[in-house]
Scaffold this active site. Structure first.
Site, mmCIF file in Angstrom:
data_model
loop_
_atom_site.group_PDB
_atom_site.id
_atom_site.type_symbol
_atom_site.label_atom_id
_atom_site.label_comp_id
_atom_site.label_asym_id
_atom_site.label_seq_id
_atom_site.Cartn_x
_atom_site.Cartn_y
_atom_site.Cartn_z
ATOM 1 N N GLU A 152 0.862 -1.382 0.056
ATOM 2 C CA GLU A 152 -0.049 0.096 0.017
ATOM 3 C C GLU A 152 0.713 1.365 0.114
ATOM 4 O O GLU A 152 0.822 1.967 1.034
ATOM 5 C CB GLU A 152 -1.031 0.044 0.958
ATOM 6 C CG GLU A 152 -1.887 -1.381 1.398
ATOM 7 C CD GLU A 152 -2.221 -1.575 3.146
ATOM 8 O OE1 GLU A 152 -1.710 -0.382 3.935
ATOM 9 O OE2 GLU A 152 -2.969 -2.352 3.079
ATOM 10 N N PRO A 153 1.732 1.266 -0.954
ATOM 11 C CA PRO A 153 2.435 2.606 -0.930
ATOM 12 C C PRO A 153 1.552 4.059 -1.429
ATOM 13 O O PRO A 153 0.888 3.989 -2.218
ATOM 14 C CB PRO A 153 3.588 2.297 -2.136
ATOM 15 C CG PRO A 153 2.813 1.382 -2.983
ATOM 16 C CD PRO A 153 1.693 0.598 -2.132
ATOM 17 N N GLY A 154 2.006 5.055 -0.531
ATOM 18 C CA GLY A 154 1.431 6.230 -0.950
ATOM 19 C C GLY A 154 2.456 7.142 -1.460
ATOM 20 O O GLY A 154 2.769 7.408 -2.533
ATOM 21 N N ARG A 155 3.399 7.723 -0.453
ATOM 22 C CA ARG A 155 4.544 8.576 -0.584
ATOM 23 C C ARG A 155 5.673 8.135 -1.773
ATOM 24 O O ARG A 155 6.085 8.778 -2.517
ATOM 25 C CB ARG A 155 5.136 8.783 0.735
ATOM 26 C CG ARG A 155 6.238 10.044 0.693
ATOM 27 C CD ARG A 155 7.140 9.900 2.050
ATOM 28 N NE ARG A 155 6.450 9.693 3.214
ATOM 29 C CZ ARG A 155 6.058 10.450 4.106
ATOM 30 N NH1 ARG A 155 6.305 11.942 3.612
ATOM 31 N NH2 ARG A 155 5.318 10.490 4.965
ATOM 32 N N ARG A 186 3.997 20.131 5.924
ATOM 33 C CA ARG A 186 5.035 19.272 6.411
ATOM 34 C C ARG A 186 6.235 19.884 6.977
ATOM 35 O O ARG A 186 6.449 19.537 8.232
ATOM 36 C CB ARG A 186 5.666 18.305 5.156
ATOM 37 C CG ARG A 186 4.315 17.579 4.481
ATOM 38 C CD ARG A 186 5.000 16.510 3.605
ATOM 39 N NE ARG A 186 5.727 15.419 4.274
ATOM 40 C CZ ARG A 186 6.987 15.424 4.369
ATOM 41 N NH1 ARG A 186 7.880 16.285 3.505
ATOM 42 N NH2 ARG A 186 7.607 14.641 4.990
ATOM 43 N N CYS A 234 0.145 34.159 9.718
ATOM 44 C CA CYS A 234 0.734 34.997 10.721
ATOM 45 C C CYS A 234 1.027 33.740 11.677
ATOM 46 O O CYS A 234 0.336 33.499 12.873
ATOM 47 C CB CYS A 234 -0.546 35.766 10.961
ATOM 48 S SG CYS A 234 -0.883 36.896 10.007
HETATM 49 C C1 LIG Z 1 -0.849 5.932 5.287
HETATM 50 C C2 LIG Z 1 -1.223 4.569 5.037
HETATM 51 C C3 LIG Z 1 -0.370 3.925 3.998
HETATM 52 C C4 LIG Z 1 0.732 4.821 2.958
HETATM 53 O O1 LIG Z 1 1.816 5.309 3.683
HETATM 54 P P1 LIG Z 1 2.937 5.798 2.906
HETATM 55 O O2 LIG Z 1 3.916 6.095 3.803
HETATM 56 O O3 LIG Z 1 2.529 7.203 2.327
HETATM 57 O O4 LIG Z 1 3.419 4.824 1.681
HETATM 58 C C5 LIG Z 1 -0.389 2.598 3.763
HETATM 59 N N1 LIG Z 1 -1.364 1.771 4.508
HETATM 60 C C6 LIG Z 1 -2.205 2.243 5.545
HETATM 61 C C7 LIG Z 1 -3.007 1.621 6.207
HETATM 62 C C8 LIG Z 1 -2.037 3.798 5.781
HETATM 63 O O5 LIG Z 1 -2.545 4.362 6.814
#
Ligand SMILES: *Cc1c(COP(=O)(O)O)cnc(C)c1O
Length: 432
Positions: free
Chosen positions: A288-291, A327, A359
């Site tokens: 489950e990659p996001g970043r 961030r 501000c």
């Molecule tokens: C946020 C999240 C991700 C993704 O995390 P990254 O650091 O962006 O890869 C994957 N799985 C779950 C359950 C998350 O909450």
């Protein structure tokens, strides 16, 4: 790898000159590179080829519909954390049967919606949540597919706000309690056990915590497979990217590509660490990659409004603020900042704070940053802003949210309009 490079003295995203994009759509502006996202997706897919695997993008990192569509078309599924994210995935043409629904606090309304749409799995984080899902599925005469989220208690060596897999975090169920909760789930009439899940944190820059979490969890996975015939083991996301790139002295490049690898440790390192302990499980692996997919694929373009010299410091006050990219304020995170016009080969360096107009003293993008001289009107690119950037934007200080654009090859499209002042008051209602 990412596709932001100087060409003819101008910073480009793929084949598009970023100065032209800023002219066209204004600043502050998020610009994403479709080619970079697809490259990351393809390379991760190839590295995981020895496993029966699925790549499900964590929508919360960047949920613009155009990004979701790009990934859906590349055959990605989605990891969602709210009903709103499921709604977005559907609007982007994504398949609910390729969605896992994560999160510690799913509402009744969200569970109902996800049941109706037929998500692949609810990733469940507590017994109370399990009971709630059982009840709602029963009302709908459905069986809800579930996986429990394991908390393997490992230290991912990341910022405390984004560590999720240690026993002090609110996330998941301790390994020692997990079997008992599965036993309870097996007795529920409207629950179908389909998998097990974990996610130990975000921006993890070494392979070992992933491998260690997997090693700790695999005995349980085997047991669940033989007892309940589970069909998947999701190992979560969390792969870190490089935010800090060494300055190349004298090269005139204030930010510099590191050997084409934008993951902090390489995809190879990651695959080498996780594939061996997973291969023999004989079960489908979800990641489950996001970043990792979108982080280095985006920049925030901002223009310098004023230069302010005080007795202590020099400040560049830019038109983006902490409401656009939180961030640095939230995690003290570092982002490279590249002038869109390439500096000369041996520029004069000066220390400067790059700050926003909001501000708050926490409204900064860089403190005491060594930069080639910055002038009023200059365009700057805040690098690696594709993940947890726009999605965390707010209207604080009544600042309209920025626009977003997507580049693919030599084409650029606006994928979100800049908000207007009218948008700020929309939905506000006179009291009785
Ligand atoms: C946020 C999240 C991700 C993704 O995390 P990254 O650091 O962006 O890869 C994957 N799985 C779950 C359950 C998350 O909450």
């Amino acid at each position: 790898m990412h596709l932001f490079q100087y060409r003819d003295g101008k910073l480009h995203c793929e084949d598009v000159d970023l100065a032209c994009v800023a002219e066209k759509f204004g600043t502050p502006l998020y610009v994403y590179s479709a080619g970079t996202i697809l490259d990351h997706y393809t390379r991760l897919d190839a590295a995981l080829a020895p496993l029966d695997h699925l790549i499900w993008y964590a929508v919360k990192a960047n949920s613009n519909r155009a990004i979701l569509k790009l990934l859906a078309d590349a055959d990605a599924g989605f990891d969602i954390v709210s009903g709103g994210e499921l709604f977005r995935v559907l609007r982007a043409g994504g398949d609910p049967a390729k969605c896992t629904f994560a999160g510690v606090g799913k509402s009744r309304e969200e569970i109902e919606f996800a049941c109706e749409q037929g998500v692949y799995s609810f990733n469940v984080e507590s017994e109370s949540e399990l009971e709630q899902i059982d009840q709602i599925a029963g009302e709908k005469n459905l069986r809800a597919p579930i996986a429990l989220r394991a908390n393997p208690d490992v230290d991912p060596h990341t910022h405390e706000y984004i560590s999720t897999g240690s026993r002090e975090n609110k996330f998941g169920i301790a390994l020692g309690q997990l079997l008992a909760v599965y036993e309870g789930a097996a007795k529920m009439r409207n629950i179908e056990i389909v998998g097990v899940q974990m996610h130990i944190g975000s921006q993890i820059t070494e392979a070992e915590p992933f491998a260690s979490a997997i090693r700790k969890t695999t005995p349980l996975v085997r047991e669940l497979k033989s007892k309940y015939g589970i069909k998947f083991f999701s190992i979560g996301g969390g792969m870190g990217i490089i935010y800090r790139r060494a300055l190349e002295s004298g090269s005139g490049k204030w930010w510099h590509d590191h050997g084409g690898e934008s993951s902090a440790f390489s995809i190879r390192d990651y695959a080498d660490a996780i594939v061996p302990p997973l291969r023999d499980l004989g079960i489908r692996i979800l990641v489950e990659p996001g970043r990792f997919l979108v982080g280095s694929a985006g920049v925030l373009l901002t223009r310098v409004r004023y230069i302010k010299q005080t007795a202590e410091k020099k400040f560049a006050i830019v038109d983006a603020g902490m409401n656009d990219l939180i961030r640095p304020a939230l995690y003290h995170s570092y982002h490279e900042i590249a002038p869109v016009k390439e500096p000369s080969k041996s520029p004069n360096l000066e220390k400067i704070d790059i700050v926003g107009p909001v501000c708050e003293s926490g409204d900064f993008f860089a403190l005491d940053r060594e930069m080639p001289e910055v002038h009023e009107g200059d365009l700057l690119a805040i690098m690696s802003a594709g993940a947890y950037g726009f999605v965390m934007a707010s209207n604080y200080n009544s600042r309209p949210s920025p626009a977003e654009a997507l580049v693919h090859g030599d084409k650029v499209s606006l994928i979100r309009e800049r908000q207007t002042w009218e948008d700020l008051v929309r939905g506000e209602v006179e009291p009785l």
